[in-house]
Design an enzyme around this catalytic site. Sequence first.
Site, PDB file in Angstrom:
ATOM      1  N   ASP A 100       9.671  -1.396  -6.116  1.00 52.58           N
ATOM      2  CA  ASP A 100       9.141  -1.308  -4.751  1.00 52.58           C
ATOM      3  C   ASP A 100      10.158  -2.082  -3.675  1.00 52.58           C
ATOM      4  OD1 ASP A 100       6.882  -0.422  -3.012  1.00 52.58           O
ATOM      5  OD2 ASP A 100       5.603  -0.757  -5.031  1.00 52.58           O
ATOM      6  N   ASP A 202       7.773   1.174   0.547  1.00 52.33           N
ATOM      7  CA  ASP A 202       6.329   0.887   1.080  1.00 52.33           C
ATOM      8  C   ASP A 202       6.430   1.198   2.373  1.00 52.33           C
ATOM      9  OD1 ASP A 202       3.599  -0.484   0.378  1.00 52.33           O
ATOM     10  OD2 ASP A 202       4.405  -1.730   2.055  1.00 52.33           O
ATOM     11  N   ASP A 333      -3.415   2.176  -4.768  1.00 55.09           N
ATOM     12  CA  ASP A 333      -3.923   1.712  -3.438  1.00 55.09           C
ATOM     13  C   ASP A 333      -5.523   2.629  -3.167  1.00 55.09           C
ATOM     14  OD1 ASP A 333      -2.507  -0.101  -2.337  1.00 55.09           O
ATOM     15  OD2 ASP A 333      -1.072   1.273  -1.569  1.00 55.09           O
TER      16      ASP A 333
END
Length: 539
Positions: A100, A202, A333
């Site tokens: 990430d 992200d 998420d």
Amino acid sequence: MTTNLNWWKGGIIYQIYPRSFMDLNGDGVGDIAGITTKLDYVASLGVDAIWLSPVFTSPMKDFGYDVSDYRDIDPLFGSLGDFKKMIARAHELNLKVMVDQVLSHSAESHPWFEESRQNKTNDKADWYVWADPKPDGSPPNNWLSIFGGSAWQWDSRRLQYYLHNFLTSQPDINFHCEAARQAQLDNMRFWLELGVDGFRLDTVNFYYHSEGLEDNPPVPEGEPKTMGAPHDNPYTYQRHVYDISRPENLGFLQDLRSLMDEFPGSTTVGELGDDYPLERMAEYTSGGDKLHMAYTFDLLNTPHSPTYIRDVLANMQEIVGDGWPCWALSNHDVVRSATRWGEGEDAIAYPLVALALITSLRGSVCIYQGEELGLPEADVPFERIQDPYGIPLWPVFKGRDGCRTPMVWNKEEQGGFSTIEPWLPVDKRHLALSVAEQEANPASLLNKVRQLIKWRQSQPELLNGELAQVEVNNQDLIAYVREYEGKKILVVINMTKDVQTAALPMAVTTVLEGHGFVASLTEQTLSLPAYQAFYARID
């Protein structure tokens, strides 16, 4: 390692949430050394790569999505040496490693921000988004934070507001500043040189803001609200015209692609939360000079009827063009798909046919840890909630902890994840679904997933082919043709709990087997039992 430089195109990426994957040092939090010990398991699934949620140095106010050092591993997870060993073992197992990258904002404890906030004249004064207050002292405009409240936080040292699209402790980096922009590219180069094979980016459409700081307009009455945020969040009441998805972002993504091209076989997948996500996907992945692939929240939302899915595919075909999607049903998420889509359905058959759907679409695939086990959303009591997103919106929105609880390796008290009480509780319902329990059962979901993935990985049409939807005179079925180099596979998916029949509009030459699903074809009439998929070669 495989020499296929386009491995990502049609590839399957297994997402690991490091805090909850495997705790080797016994502190209740997963670590990199623990991940390394479980890479053989991941490779056994037949996937192409792993994606690690953030492991960089961080105060952990947003669990790693607030980076204070872009070039080091947080001690909570181990060391840079541990990370190098993990990469080496992954590559031995022919697994690519993606990490990430949280470029749009940093932690407030990052040295860049600590310097920037001191005054308006320091070397990094414009590395973050600063703005003067209105004459009455209020914030510069009406922009909102996804995590609630204004997107602006007052700083008494500079007597200015700084922008934060998320927590107040996550100030936004100013990509209009060339030095800051280049610094982030240099940080990515560091990890590429270390041996990583790609990045999950992200909030990839959040890098730039409008320098005019214009107010966002409200969502017109009757129009859909923002994708990617719960609709009880006031953030969804605005059209995000000026705070995200700015045209300047394209130039940065082209520079990023140039960097990636220096490392053949590397790749990028961007997360898109936008009012018009498919348009952004087309914009960001088309032309072969920006992102390699991107994902939206189209299949990470609650709607999942056959009609909804057909509409998503039709819109994708119409809008995205030569861009490349990356499909996911679950991630760190959102509510796990076994609950969000599969509640009330068969606990083994439904997750499997849902996986058959996304692994046969045009695009690449992300599978979230535990999805191959059919783990439902965990029930985390309020007193154990850790997610800063969930606490202020409780109880309507309970945050993201329910999908972040520890991986279950066996049916022991802590699921084999840790020897002590972990950072989030293990849901007792998960223990019967553990890896050890399912590996011992040939008919388990885990073993069926392995069979499906390995079969799918041997079908070039499913990896690389174009997609065209097919009408099969049954609205409960999803049907399409994948075509690659003149060869075609017809795919028909029944995600319902009833037997479905359909007259096929084309002749089948070979019914494909080996994937684990069953169907009956009599002349041109297909009978597809509940939760089954049909694959056949056609002329």
